[in-house]
Design a protein around this motif. Structure first.
Motif, mmCIF file in Angstrom:
data_model
loop_
_atom_site.group_PDB
_atom_site.id
_atom_site.type_symbol
_atom_site.label_atom_id
_atom_site.label_comp_id
_atom_site.label_asym_id
_atom_site.label_seq_id
_atom_site.Cartn_x
_atom_site.Cartn_y
_atom_site.Cartn_z
ATOM 1 N N ARG B 92 0.838 -1.193 0.000
ATOM 2 C CA ARG B 92 0.000 0.000 0.000
ATOM 3 C C ARG B 92 0.882 1.256 0.000
ATOM 4 N NH1 ARG B 92 -1.868 3.652 2.805
ATOM 5 N NH2 ARG B 92 -0.865 3.119 4.786
ATOM 6 N N ARG B 93 1.882 1.230 0.871
ATOM 7 C CA ARG B 93 2.766 2.402 0.947
ATOM 8 C C ARG B 93 3.596 2.572 -0.317
ATOM 9 N NH1 ARG B 93 5.023 2.959 7.143
ATOM 10 N NH2 ARG B 93 3.113 2.266 8.187
ATOM 11 N N GLN B 94 3.998 1.445 -0.883
ATOM 12 C CA GLN B 94 4.796 1.543 -2.099
ATOM 13 C C GLN B 94 3.964 2.149 -3.225
ATOM 14 O OE1 GLN B 94 5.730 -1.934 -4.595
ATOM 15 N NE2 GLN B 94 7.888 -1.449 -4.293
ATOM 16 N N ARG B 95 2.732 1.687 -3.323
ATOM 17 C CA ARG B 95 1.872 2.214 -4.384
ATOM 18 C C ARG B 95 1.649 3.715 -4.198
ATOM 19 N NH1 ARG B 95 -1.710 -2.401 -3.662
ATOM 20 N NH2 ARG B 95 -1.051 -4.081 -5.078
ATOM 21 N N ALA B 96 1.466 4.107 -2.942
ATOM 22 C CA ALA B 96 1.276 5.538 -2.675
ATOM 23 C C ALA B 96 2.499 6.321 -3.133
ATOM 24 C CB ALA B 96 1.025 5.761 -1.186
ATOM 25 N N ALA B 97 3.680 5.755 -2.865
ATOM 26 C CA ALA B 97 4.917 6.440 -3.250
ATOM 27 C C ALA B 97 5.022 6.556 -4.764
ATOM 28 C CB ALA B 97 6.122 5.698 -2.687
ATOM 29 N N LEU B 98 4.581 5.529 -5.447
ATOM 30 C CA LEU B 98 4.644 5.561 -6.911
ATOM 31 C C LEU B 98 3.603 6.512 -7.476
ATOM 32 C CD1 LEU B 98 5.163 1.772 -7.709
ATOM 33 C CD2 LEU B 98 6.784 3.634 -8.137
ATOM 34 N N ASP B 99 2.418 6.481 -6.869
ATOM 35 C CA ASP B 99 1.328 7.320 -7.368
ATOM 36 C C ASP B 99 1.585 8.807 -7.149
ATOM 37 O OD1 ASP B 99 0.137 5.022 -8.106
ATOM 38 O OD2 ASP B 99 -1.357 4.981 -6.492
ATOM 39 N N ALA B 100 2.504 9.110 -6.254
ATOM 40 C CA ALA B 100 2.785 10.521 -5.992
ATOM 41 C C ALA B 100 3.463 11.187 -7.191
ATOM 42 C CB ALA B 100 3.647 10.661 -4.746
ATOM 43 N N GLY B 101 3.823 10.376 -8.168
ATOM 44 C CA GLY B 101 4.377 10.941 -9.397
ATOM 45 C C GLY B 101 5.779 11.505 -9.288
ATOM 46 N N GLY B 102 6.145 12.336 -10.262
ATOM 47 C CA GLY B 102 7.502 12.871 -10.300
ATOM 48 C C GLY B 102 8.332 12.103 -11.306
ATOM 49 N N ARG B 107 10.719 9.189 -7.985
ATOM 50 C CA ARG B 107 9.924 8.027 -7.593
ATOM 51 C C ARG B 107 10.791 6.950 -6.967
ATOM 52 N NH1 ARG B 107 7.404 6.356 -12.779
ATOM 53 N NH2 ARG B 107 8.642 8.072 -13.628
ATOM 54 N N LEU B 108 11.972 6.744 -7.537
ATOM 55 C CA LEU B 108 12.848 5.729 -6.959
ATOM 56 C C LEU B 108 13.258 6.132 -5.551
ATOM 57 C CD1 LEU B 108 14.555 3.027 -7.906
ATOM 58 C CD2 LEU B 108 16.380 4.573 -7.182
ATOM 59 N N GLU B 109 13.623 7.368 -5.414
ATOM 60 C CA GLU B 109 14.028 7.872 -4.102
ATOM 61 C C GLU B 109 12.911 7.614 -3.085
ATOM 62 O OE1 GLU B 109 15.167 11.920 -4.430
ATOM 63 O OE2 GLU B 109 16.158 11.973 -2.470
ATOM 64 N N ARG B 110 11.689 7.844 -3.533
ATOM 65 C CA ARG B 110 10.566 7.688 -2.630
ATOM 66 C C ARG B 110 10.277 6.243 -2.265
ATOM 67 N NH1 ARG B 110 7.525 11.959 -5.057
ATOM 68 N NH2 ARG B 110 6.704 10.306 -6.350
ATOM 69 N N ILE B 111 10.321 5.340 -3.247
ATOM 70 C CA ILE B 111 9.997 3.955 -2.854
ATOM 71 C C ILE B 111 11.121 3.335 -2.028
ATOM 72 C CG2 ILE B 111 8.385 3.485 -4.733
ATOM 73 C CD1 ILE B 111 10.469 1.684 -6.006
ATOM 74 N N VAL B 112 12.345 3.780 -2.230
ATOM 75 C CA VAL B 112 13.425 3.271 -1.392
ATOM 76 C C VAL B 112 13.241 3.789 0.031
ATOM 77 C CG1 VAL B 112 15.886 3.295 -0.912
ATOM 78 C CG2 VAL B 112 15.094 3.040 -3.264
ATOM 79 N N ALA B 113 12.919 5.062 0.128
ATOM 80 C CA ALA B 113 12.720 5.643 1.460
ATOM 81 C C ALA B 113 11.574 4.957 2.189
ATOM 82 C CB ALA B 113 12.458 7.144 1.344
#
Lengths: 215, 215
Positions: B92-102, B107-113
């Motif tokens: 769920r959190r990963q999808r949210a990170a991906l959906d946040a766009g950019g 996006r990579l930075e976000r899903i790793v974080a």
DNA sequence: CCGTCCGGCTAACACTCATTAGCCGCGACG
DNA sequence: CGTCGCGGCTAATGAGTGTTAGCCGGACGG
């Protein structure tokens, strides 16, 4: 799940040969002790130490569970032998990589490669070595943990040296060395020896990952 | 080893509230079911699923082993609930990170974080989630593995996208995404919430590691 | 005040396993 | 050819443990 891989090229370090009676070198397959450890290792790695029964280990060799006691003292002792052999060998290779000299960069590249290559070539030993530490009973558990601490320290200190010499740039020696260690450990969980990827190729790639991370 | 940490802030996702009888909301501590899962989680993480006994879980709550059956169906079901909740929340959190766009980099930075932060904040769930997959009985085991595959694919595909856009440079999408995943997973094995390191700080640092590795 | 039922408890069951005891075939060696 | 002991086997032991059965006190709703 695929069971049965590596026809017999299991544990290749560990007390090497002797350790049991005395002159074992005639009847039946030469080294029963080693065969048993190989079977145990594969089971410990695939289903876990506690889930593995003596009967299952025996099955792999076509004998009954209780017969194993003619060759090994106990299930726990098998685990000790496997884990101590694994950690000792890993440290030995790491020291060799460090002793080979060269600048910080070269040494780091080498210990990362050694780390990853070992975790690919001996993935069962490595996997068990990390997963089953708490299955060890107490005198040995601490001994193995001590070896592990030393192994990790060598990584951290090398990263630190590189940072102090301004070769590496990282916000934390500890975190970056853990990151490098952990990505190598992960290899033992997914590496497939039946695939076409050579362990040394993988090792070189990971060494490159590590260097990129630090510079 | 230190047992007992986190006073009660255990599993915070999972079927959230209901799932048992119906209106549970009076006598005794409000949510016994949740308390039991918390105790079980901590034990599963520290000594392993198979090594944990119902009596030990009961001890944590001051009740006997068999009494647990008034709140949970079985030991296995507790594991299922913990692992399914963990994997679902992580996705769920990963999808949210991906959906946040950019852009790819962001996006990579976000899903790793997200990956690292979750493995630090919920290290028990994460640790159990990875170590005990084979302790799950069959219909569920495959279901969870399917979720994990999806989670990993999202990493790999993002790395691939970055490489195709010439933003990332790596010799293998697969290896580099595994390396990133594994270094985050490792966090759940060593992170100490009692230390002074904030999970988000760690996450940011690891995201930086990942980007350095890919560029 | 009485019945209900929640949530605990103890006892008992049904297994699973590591490990031990004791038996025996058979190859090697004298 | 006899015997010795290696390395198997089966049976038994004993501990550990998930789960079920059945009992009961006390709080709440009427």
């Amino acid at each position: 799940m695929s069971t049965r891989e590596r026809p017999a090229a299991g544990r290749s370090h560990v007390p090497s040969v002797a350790a049991n009676g005395a002159d074992a070198s005639h009847r039946t397959p030469p080294d029963r002790h080693g065969e048993i450890l190989d079977a145990a290792l594969e089971l410990f790695a695939t289903i876990g130490y506690r889930a593995t029964t003596m009967a299952q280990i025996g099955d792999r060799l076509g004998i009954r569970g209780p017969s194993l006691y003619k060759h090994v003292a106990s299930k726990q002792e098998m685990l000790v032998e496997i884990m101590a052999g694994m950690m000792t060998e890993l440290l030995r290779r790491q020291r060799a990589a460090l002793d080979a000299g060269g600048d910080v960069r070269e040494r780091l590249e080498r210990i990362v490669a050694v780390h990853v290559q070992y975790h690919a070539e001996h993935r069962y030993e490595a996997f068990v070595g990390h997963r089953e530490i708490d299955s060890l009973e107490e005198p040995e558990r601490s001994r193995i943990l001590e070896l592990r601490r030393e192994y990790e320290s060598n990584f951290r200190e090398l990263v630190q040296e590189g940072r102090e010499r301004d070769v590496f740039h990282t916000s934390s020696d500890r975190w970056s060395s853990y990151a490098i260690l952990d990505m190598g450990i992960g290899v033992s969980a997914w590496y497939n020896p039946a695939g076409s990827v050579a362990p040394d190729e993988l090792a070189a790639t990971y060494a490159d990952f590590a260097l990129r991370m630090l510079t």
